[in-house]
Design an enzyme around this catalytic site. Structure first.
Site, mmCIF file in Angstrom:
data_model
loop_
_atom_site.group_PDB
_atom_site.id
_atom_site.type_symbol
_atom_site.label_atom_id
_atom_site.label_comp_id
_atom_site.label_asym_id
_atom_site.label_seq_id
_atom_site.Cartn_x
_atom_site.Cartn_y
_atom_site.Cartn_z
ATOM 1 N N HIS A 168 3.272 -6.828 4.181
ATOM 2 C CA HIS A 168 3.878 -5.982 3.151
ATOM 3 C C HIS A 168 4.118 -4.573 3.690
ATOM 4 O O HIS A 168 5.186 -3.982 3.503
ATOM 5 C CB HIS A 168 2.948 -5.891 1.926
ATOM 6 C CG HIS A 168 3.117 -6.994 0.940
ATOM 7 N ND1 HIS A 168 2.940 -8.314 1.268
ATOM 8 C CD2 HIS A 168 3.437 -6.971 -0.393
ATOM 9 C CE1 HIS A 168 3.138 -9.060 0.188
ATOM 10 N NE2 HIS A 168 3.442 -8.277 -0.833
ATOM 11 N N HIS B 209 -6.084 -6.984 2.076
ATOM 12 C CA HIS B 209 -6.121 -6.457 3.434
ATOM 13 C C HIS B 209 -7.236 -5.431 3.588
ATOM 14 O O HIS B 209 -7.609 -4.751 2.631
ATOM 15 C CB HIS B 209 -4.792 -5.789 3.802
ATOM 16 C CG HIS B 209 -3.676 -6.754 4.067
ATOM 17 N ND1 HIS B 209 -3.598 -7.495 5.220
ATOM 18 C CD2 HIS B 209 -2.596 -7.099 3.314
ATOM 19 C CE1 HIS B 209 -2.515 -8.254 5.175
ATOM 20 N NE2 HIS B 209 -1.893 -8.034 4.035
#
Length: 305
Positions: free
Chosen positions: A168, A222
């Protein structure tokens, strides 16, 4: 002359086919990058050893994405594309349009390939790996190695081994980083006149990309190192791809692509005598608008130094 292409209007209709043919091999390479990107998402990533004692930092809640996967291409590609198209309708310069789109797509796709190749090779577990591996909350481990023996859905577990780096974030910084460089050239952000408002416009895309990265940590998809590395990869690739087609934003001619100035130079060398006064005036006006502007910037620089 009827049908003569004027320097003042380099549109998709007049120059589009010629420009696209010149870079046909680049478009073919883009298709190759798309195929590689698809392949990297199909293959199984490396499954790193995850022992019982390692799950302490991998047991965060499994949440939905604040920024869904489908929104990433919208942010990284469609948003910059809208800005590029708006500039085209103002400037009517197919050289800028073509090279900006090509540079943007290269930036995003090269970043995607690099990111997913590293993801598959590293196989770092995500912060929510425990709940991906054991959706019922009951851990099952190998009696000898203590490695996890996942009982969850295979596709969810596969995605759980793709933490480093953040896709992303890298995609967002690739597309929006390219847009930031593009805008800085168009508004002449580094013309030494001290207009801070221009910098605010340039930093806006980078702020959006940063917030996308922050959301990945907040969603526990993450670790912060993944986001940092993703942003670094995206911004680095965006810089290289931009400079492949455009001068540096601080350059006197930083507002236009290399191909545009090359075309002007070739047109100046090949202008033939003509009875069409309007055609000649348009050519001279176009050339003067470029070189007088550059001359003024050079004179300003000399006075300052």
């Amino acid at each position: 002359m009827p049908g003569e292409i004027q320097l003042g209007a380099h549109t998709v209709r007049s120059h589009g086919v010629k420009v696209a043919r010149t870079h046909m091999h680049d478009w073919l390479i883009l298709l190759l990058l798309v195929a590689i990107e698809i392949g990297l998402n199909v293959i199984e990533p490396f499954h790193r050893f995850v022992g019982r004692d390692m799950l302490t930092d991998l047991s965060y809640p499994l949440k939905d994405n604040t920024i869904p996967f489908w929104a990433v291409p919208v942010i990284a590609i469609l948003l910059p594309l809208v800005v590029i198209l708006i500039y085209y309708f103002i400037r009517k310069d197919v050289y800028d349009l073509h090279h900006a789109i090509l540079g943007l797509l290269f930036s995003v796709l090269i970043t995607g390939v690099i990111t997913d190749a590293i993801k598959d090779a590293v196989g770092r577990p995500r912060p929510d790996f425990f709940w991906r591996c054991f959706p019922d909350g009951k851990g099952v481990f190998d009696p000898v190695t203590t490695d996890v023996m996942c009982t969850g859905v295979k596709s969810v577990i596969k995605e759980g081994h793709k933490s480093f780096p953040s896709g992303h974030t890298s995609w967002s910084f690739a597309g929006l980083g390219f847009l930031s460089l593009y805008l800085s050239g168009k508004v002449r952000a580094f013309d030494r006149r001290g207009h801070v408002a221009k910098l605010c416009l340039v930093f806006l895309p980078l702020l959006v990309a940063s917030l996308v990265g922050v959301s990945r940590v907040d969603d526990y998809w993450h670790h912060w190192q993944d986001v940092f590395a993703g942003g670094l990869i995206g911004l680095t690739v965006a810089s290289f791809c931009y400079l492949q087609f455009f001068p540096p934003p601080y350059d006197i001619d930083g507002w236009g692509p290399h191909a545009y100035f090359q075309m002007l130079a070739e047109s100046g060398d090949s202008v033939q005598p003509t009875n069409d006064v309007n055609s000649l005036n348009m050519q001279q006006s176009e050339l003067q608008s470029v070189y007088i502007d550059s001359y003024n910037h050079r004179e300003t620089s000399r006075v300052i130094t």
